[in-house]
Design a protein around this motif. Structure first.
Motif, PDB file in Angstrom:
ATOM      1  N   LEU A  18       5.349  -7.538  -4.158  1.00  0.00           N
ATOM      2  CA  LEU A  18       4.084  -7.054  -3.596  1.00  0.00           C
ATOM      3  C   LEU A  18       3.464  -5.985  -4.482  1.00  0.00           C
ATOM      4  CD1 LEU A  18       2.260  -7.366  -1.048  1.00  0.00           C
ATOM      5  CD2 LEU A  18       3.465  -5.403  -0.138  1.00  0.00           C
ATOM      6  N   VAL A  19       4.259  -5.032  -4.954  1.00  0.00           N
ATOM      7  CA  VAL A  19       3.687  -3.963  -5.782  1.00  0.00           C
ATOM      8  C   VAL A  19       3.310  -4.455  -7.181  1.00  0.00           C
ATOM      9  CG1 VAL A  19       4.796  -2.119  -4.461  1.00  0.00           C
ATOM     10  CG2 VAL A  19       5.907  -2.985  -6.523  1.00  0.00           C
ATOM     11  N   GLN A  20       3.754  -5.630  -7.568  1.00  0.00           N
ATOM     12  CA  GLN A  20       3.293  -6.253  -8.810  1.00  0.00           C
ATOM     13  C   GLN A  20       2.019  -7.055  -8.569  1.00  0.00           C
ATOM     14  OE1 GLN A  20       6.862  -8.428  -9.780  1.00  0.00           O
ATOM     15  NE2 GLN A  20       7.609  -6.804 -11.126  1.00  0.00           N
ATOM     16  N   LEU A  21       1.906  -7.662  -7.388  1.00  0.00           N
ATOM     17  CA  LEU A  21       0.713  -8.454  -7.055  1.00  0.00           C
ATOM     18  C   LEU A  21      -0.522  -7.582  -6.844  1.00  0.00           C
ATOM     19  CD1 LEU A  21       2.206 -11.087  -4.586  1.00  0.00           C
ATOM     20  CD2 LEU A  21       1.120 -11.567  -6.801  1.00  0.00           C
ATOM     21  N   ILE A  22      -0.354  -6.413  -6.256  1.00  0.00           N
ATOM     22  CA  ILE A  22      -1.506  -5.565  -5.941  1.00  0.00           C
ATOM     23  C   ILE A  22      -2.327  -5.240  -7.191  1.00  0.00           C
ATOM     24  CG2 ILE A  22      -2.269  -3.332  -5.032  1.00  0.00           C
ATOM     25  CD1 ILE A  22       0.202  -3.530  -3.093  1.00  0.00           C
ATOM     26  N   PRO A  23      -1.736  -4.697  -8.272  1.00  0.00           N
ATOM     27  CA  PRO A  23      -2.571  -4.415  -9.448  1.00  0.00           C
ATOM     28  C   PRO A  23      -3.122  -5.678 -10.113  1.00  0.00           C
ATOM     29  CG  PRO A  23      -0.273  -3.883  -9.901  1.00  0.00           C
ATOM     30  CD  PRO A  23      -0.371  -4.212  -8.444  1.00  0.00           C
ATOM     31  N   GLU A  24      -2.388  -6.782 -10.021  1.00  0.00           N
ATOM     32  CA  GLU A  24      -2.902  -8.047 -10.573  1.00  0.00           C
ATOM     33  C   GLU A  24      -4.165  -8.461  -9.839  1.00  0.00           C
ATOM     34  OE1 GLU A  24      -3.550 -11.359 -12.782  1.00  0.00           O
ATOM     35  OE2 GLU A  24      -2.083  -9.795 -13.248  1.00  0.00           O
ATOM     36  N   LEU A  25      -4.152  -8.378  -8.515  1.00  0.00           N
ATOM     37  CA  LEU A  25      -5.304  -8.792  -7.704  1.00  0.00           C
ATOM     38  C   LEU A  25      -6.453  -7.782  -7.775  1.00  0.00           C
ATOM     39  CD1 LEU A  25      -3.193 -10.087  -4.712  1.00  0.00           C
ATOM     40  CD2 LEU A  25      -4.643 -11.515  -6.191  1.00  0.00           C
ATOM     41  N   THR A  26      -6.125  -6.490  -7.714  1.00  0.00           N
ATOM     42  CA  THR A  26      -7.200  -5.490  -7.805  1.00  0.00           C
ATOM     43  C   THR A  26      -7.799  -5.487  -9.212  1.00  0.00           C
ATOM     44  OG1 THR A  26      -5.623  -3.697  -8.271  1.00  0.00           O
ATOM     45  CG2 THR A  26      -6.274  -4.029  -5.965  1.00  0.00           C
ATOM     46  N   GLY A  27      -6.994  -5.796 -10.213  1.00  0.00           N
ATOM     47  CA  GLY A  27      -7.495  -5.900 -11.581  1.00  0.00           C
ATOM     48  C   GLY A  27      -8.485  -7.050 -11.759  1.00  0.00           C
ATOM     49  N   ARG A  28      -8.436  -8.012 -10.871  1.00  0.00           N
ATOM     50  CA  ARG A  28      -9.382  -9.126 -10.891  1.00  0.00           C
ATOM     51  C   ARG A  28     -10.622  -8.805 -10.063  1.00  0.00           C
ATOM     52  NH1 ARG A  28      -5.828 -14.712 -10.507  1.00  0.00           N
ATOM     53  NH2 ARG A  28      -4.036 -13.975 -11.705  1.00  0.00           N
ATOM     54  N   GLY A  29     -10.677  -7.606  -9.519  1.00  0.00           N
ATOM     55  CA  GLY A  29     -11.865  -7.171  -8.790  1.00  0.00           C
ATOM     56  C   GLY A  29     -11.794  -7.313  -7.282  1.00  0.00           C
ATOM     57  N   TYR A  30     -10.647  -7.673  -6.755  1.00  0.00           N
ATOM     58  CA  TYR A  30     -10.521  -7.837  -5.301  1.00  0.00           C
ATOM     59  C   TYR A  30     -10.092  -6.538  -4.642  1.00  0.00           C
ATOM     60  CZ  TYR A  30     -11.067 -12.767  -6.012  1.00  0.00           C
ATOM     61  OH  TYR A  30     -11.578 -13.979  -6.362  1.00  0.00           O
ATOM     62  N   ARG A  31     -10.575  -6.335  -3.430  1.00  0.00           N
ATOM     63  CA  ARG A  31     -10.120  -5.223  -2.602  1.00  0.00           C
ATOM     64  C   ARG A  31      -8.957  -5.760  -1.761  1.00  0.00           C
ATOM     65  NH1 ARG A  31     -14.121  -3.469   1.063  1.00  0.00           N
ATOM     66  NH2 ARG A  31     -14.689  -5.656   1.075  1.00  0.00           N
ATOM     67  N   VAL A  32      -7.811  -5.103  -1.875  1.00  0.00           N
ATOM     68  CA  VAL A  32      -6.579  -5.573  -1.241  1.00  0.00           C
ATOM     69  C   VAL A  32      -6.008  -4.463  -0.367  1.00  0.00           C
ATOM     70  CG1 VAL A  32      -4.223  -6.392  -1.670  1.00  0.00           C
ATOM     71  CG2 VAL A  32      -6.083  -7.068  -3.214  1.00  0.00           C
ATOM     72  N   SER A  33      -5.622  -4.824   0.831  1.00  0.00           N
ATOM     73  CA  SER A  33      -4.862  -3.918   1.690  1.00  0.00           C
ATOM     74  C   SER A  33      -3.523  -4.573   1.986  1.00  0.00           C
ATOM     75  CB  SER A  33      -5.599  -3.653   3.007  1.00  0.00           C
ATOM     76  OG  SER A  33      -6.725  -2.830   2.783  1.00  0.00           O
ATOM     77  N   THR A  34      -2.585  -3.762   2.429  1.00  0.00           N
ATOM     78  CA  THR A  34      -1.280  -4.291   2.792  1.00  0.00           C
ATOM     79  C   THR A  34      -0.946  -3.867   4.211  1.00  0.00           C
ATOM     80  OG1 THR A  34      -0.052  -2.388   1.944  1.00  0.00           O
ATOM     81  CG2 THR A  34      -0.445  -4.216   0.410  1.00  0.00           C
ATOM     82  N   LEU A  35      -0.135  -4.671   4.839  1.00  0.00           N
ATOM     83  CA  LEU A  35       0.344  -4.385   6.182  1.00  0.00           C
ATOM     84  C   LEU A  35       1.824  -4.732   6.166  1.00  0.00           C
ATOM     85  CD1 LEU A  35      -1.703  -5.413   9.282  1.00  0.00           C
ATOM     86  CD2 LEU A  35       0.735  -5.052   9.367  1.00  0.00           C
ATOM     87  N   LYS A  36       2.664  -3.764   6.479  1.00  0.00           N
ATOM     88  CA  LYS A  36       4.112  -3.969   6.407  1.00  0.00           C
ATOM     89  C   LYS A  36       4.740  -3.760   7.771  1.00  0.00           C
ATOM     90  CE  LYS A  36       8.415  -2.377   4.343  1.00  0.00           C
ATOM     91  NZ  LYS A  36       9.082  -3.588   4.741  1.00  0.00           N
ATOM     92  N   HIS A  37       5.620  -4.672   8.129  1.00  0.00           N
ATOM     93  CA  HIS A  37       6.387  -4.503   9.354  1.00  0.00           C
ATOM     94  C   HIS A  37       7.633  -3.693   9.029  1.00  0.00           C
ATOM     95  CE1 HIS A  37       9.068  -5.546  12.727  1.00  0.00           C
ATOM     96  NE2 HIS A  37       7.932  -5.515  13.402  1.00  0.00           N
ATOM     97  N   ALA A  38       7.824  -2.607   9.764  1.00  0.00           N
ATOM     98  CA  ALA A  38       9.021  -1.791   9.597  1.00  0.00           C
ATOM     99  C   ALA A  38       9.912  -2.010  10.810  1.00  0.00           C
ATOM    100  CB  ALA A  38       8.650  -0.319   9.470  1.00  0.00           C
ATOM    101  N   HIS A  39      11.180  -1.906  10.600  1.00  0.00           N
ATOM    102  CA  HIS A  39      12.120  -2.106  11.697  1.00  0.00           C
ATOM    103  C   HIS A  39      12.493  -0.783  12.336  1.00  0.00           C
ATOM    104  CE1 HIS A  39      12.581  -6.314  10.794  1.00  0.00           C
ATOM    105  NE2 HIS A  39      12.597  -5.977   9.523  1.00  0.00           N
ATOM    106  N   HIS A  40      12.610  -0.826  13.624  1.00  0.00           N
ATOM    107  CA  HIS A  40      13.152   0.266  14.418  1.00  0.00           C
ATOM    108  C   HIS A  40      12.298   1.529  14.337  1.00  0.00           C
ATOM    109  CE1 HIS A  40      16.339  -2.579  14.855  1.00  0.00           C
ATOM    110  NE2 HIS A  40      16.644  -2.499  13.582  1.00  0.00           N
TER     111      HIS A  40
END
Length: 172
Positions: A18-40
């Protein structure tokens, strides 16, 4: 907003990818957000800080703001865990939301699988898995419908995700 998930067992490499995909996608001009499920019982607040004291005192929501960022913490206080749809509705509009976890939710997802985890792949029982990232031989045959990528194929994986959700490979 387009949603695409990254699923897999703990230790499979979801966050690393995920942290490798974010700069790849934002570098292409896309606005990206993330949503992570945490346990407990995870915590983003620090004991002793004012915001922590507000929350511990019983505030339902604590919003902390500065010139650089703002963060909203919401205490459920016994209420049901919000659904993925509930959480997405709280995000500001972006081109793509990458969802880590929520492996049982019906969104298209990429499964990251590693033999060393000793867990069975998710894809045989999850029709929402549309691609597989794995360097190891699989313990079961993957159906032809699944695209397969090696763990280090970040550029190709980003291009696949954009095409799958209907965004052009490069932002206009």
């Amino acid at each position: 907003m387009k949603l695409f998930g990254l699923a897999g067992w703990s230790g499979s490499g979801k966050t690393t990818l995920l942290v490798q995909l974010i700069p790849e996608l934002t570098g292409r001009g896309y606005r990206v957000s993330t949503l992570k499920h945490a346990h407990h019982d995870f915590d983003v607040d620090q004991p002793g800080k004012d915001s922590h004291r507000h929350r511990v005192a019983g505030a339902t929501e604590v919003l902390v703001a500065s010139a650089n960022r703002w963060a909203l913490m919401h205490e459920l206080r016994g209420m049901a865990e919000p659904t993925l749809a509930d959480l997405v509705a709280k995000l500001s509009p972006v081109d793509l939301v990458l969802v880590e976890g929520f492996k049982r939710d019906p969104i298209p997802k990429l499964e990251i699988w590693r033999a060393e985890n000793g867990k069975a792949p998710l894809f045989p029982d999850d029709p929402t898995v549309v691609a597989l990232v794995a360097d190891d031989p699989l313990p079961v045959e993957a159906p032809a419908r699944l695209r397969r990528f090696p763990l280090d194929a970040v550029v190709d994986i980003a291009t696949f995700i954009l095409a799958y959700v209907g965004l052009p490979p490069h932002a206009a």
